[in-house]
Design an enzyme around this catalytic site. Structure first.
Site, PDB file in Angstrom:
ATOM      1  CG  HIS A  36      -2.035  -1.013   1.109  1.00  0.00           C
ATOM      2  ND1 HIS A  36      -2.792  -1.396   2.186  1.00  0.00           N
ATOM      3  CD2 HIS A  36      -2.478  -1.748   0.056  1.00  0.00           C
ATOM      4  CE1 HIS A  36      -3.687  -2.296   1.794  1.00  0.00           C
ATOM      5  NE2 HIS A  36      -3.507  -2.542   0.519  1.00  0.00           N
TER       6      HIS A  36
ATOM      7  CB  SER B 277      -9.785  -6.011  10.191  1.00  0.00           C
ATOM      8  OG  SER B 277      -9.707  -5.203   9.010  1.00  0.00           O
TER       9      SER B 277
ATOM     10  CG  LEU C 129      -6.592  -7.393  20.326  1.00  0.00           C
ATOM     11  CD1 LEU C 129      -5.577  -7.909  21.338  1.00  0.00           C
ATOM     12  CD2 LEU C 129      -6.641  -5.872  20.360  1.00  0.00           C
TER      13      LEU C 129
END
Ligand code: APR
Length: 226
Positions: free
Chosen positions: A103, A171, A196
Site C-alpha cells: 500500500h 482485519s 487481537l
C-alpha cells in the site's frame, strides 16, 4: 520452510500507531473519501497532504515493538517473504531487510507525472516539483482506494510457493490482501492468523492465536525457531 507473512495495522498498534477500524481508528476520525482516494487528492490536495503529514510524523515518532523484532529473528531461520499493508517503516527500523509495501510508504513521495519516487519531506506540497521531470505533480507514494496495490504479482507468486501463510494484525476487510489466505491455502499452504480479534476472513485460516502482537508474535516465532 517458506513462510509468507502479511502484516496489518495491528502489528504497529502497540507502537502507538492508530489502526483503521477500531472504535478510535483513523476511519472513525477521517472519511476515506476525503483523504484516501485519488478523487479526494484532486479535490483538496492540501487536506490529503495534511492527513499524510500527520501520519508521517506519528510514524517517525513511533518505535518498532517486539512483534516487529520477532519477524527479524524469524527471517534468520526461515525463507521469509514479508508483505505489509502498513505504510510505516517500523519493519525496516526493526531490521527486516526486505519489506514488500503493497500500500506504499509514508516516507516516500512520487511524481504523478513520471512515476519517479524519492524520500518524502516531513511536510509535502502538491506543487513541489518532481526531482526528475520538474512537473509540479508531487503526491504521497500511498496506494489509495481504487488504485492497484504495489508488487502484487510478486506477492501472488510468494503465496503460491509458501508452506505457511501467516496474517498478523489485519482485519481482513480490504482486498486483495483479504484474499491472500485463501490463495495460499489453495496452493497447499497452512494458514495461521495472529490477531487481537478474529478477522473477517477467519474461515480461511487453519489456526488462530489471539492476543496482543507483542505477546503472541514473539511466542509464535520462538515456537518455530526454538
Ligand atoms: N495486536 C494484534 N492485533 C491487533 C492489535 C494488537 N495490539 N490491535 C489491533 N489489532 C488488530 C485488530 O483486531 C484488527 O483485526 O489489528 C487489526 C486492524 O484492522 P484494521 O484497522 O482494519 O487495519 P488493517 O487490517 O491493516 O487495514 C487494511 O485497510 O484502510 C485500509 O490501507 C488501509 O492498509 C489498510 C487496510
Amino acid at each position: 520452510m517458506r513462510i509468507t507473512v502479511l502484516t496489518g495495522a495491528g502489528i504497529s498498534a502497540e507502537s502507538g500507531l492508530a489502526t483503521f477500524r477500531a472504535s478510535d481508528g483513523l476511519w472513525e476520525q477521517h472519511r476515506i473519501e476525503d483523504v484516501a482516494t485519488p478523487e479526494a487528492f484532486a479535490r483538496d490536495p492540501d487536506l490529503v497532504l495534511r492527513f499524510y503529514d500527520m501520519r508521517r510524523a506519528a510514524a517517525a515518532a513511533a518505535h518498532p515493538n517486539a512483534a516487529h523484532r520477532a519477524l527479524v529473528r524469524l527471517a534468520a531461520h526461515h525463507d521469509l517473504t514479508l508483505v505489509t499493508q502498513n505504510v510505516d517503516d517500523l519493519h525496516e527500523r526493526a531490521g527486516s531487510p526486505h519489506v514488500i509495501h503493497m500500500h506504499g510508504a509514508l516516507n516516500r513521495a512520487c511524481c504523478a507525472g513520471c512515476g519517479h519516487r524519492w524520500t518524502a519531506p516531513a511536510v509535502m506540497s502538491a506543487t513541489d516539483p518532481c526531482s526528475a521531470c520538474s512537473a509540479p505533480a508531487t503526491r504521497p507514494d500511498i496506494v489509495w482506494f481504487g488504485e492497484t496495490p504495489q508488487h502484487i504479482e510478486a506477492i501472488w507468486a510468494a503465496l503460491e510457493v509458501a508452506d505457511l501463510f501467516v496474517a498478523i494484525g489485519t482485519s481482513g476487510n480490504v482486498y486483495p490482501a483479504a484474499g491472500f489466505a485463501q490463495h495460499a491455502g489453495r496452493n497447499g499452504a497452512r494458514c495461521l492468523e495472529l490477531n487481537l480479534d478474529a478477522s473477517s476472513n477467519a474461515r480461511d485460516f487453519d489456526q488462530r492465536i489471539l492476543g496482543p502482537a507483542t505477546s503472541i508474535v514473539p511466542a509464535w516465532v520462538d515456537s518455530l525457531i526454538g
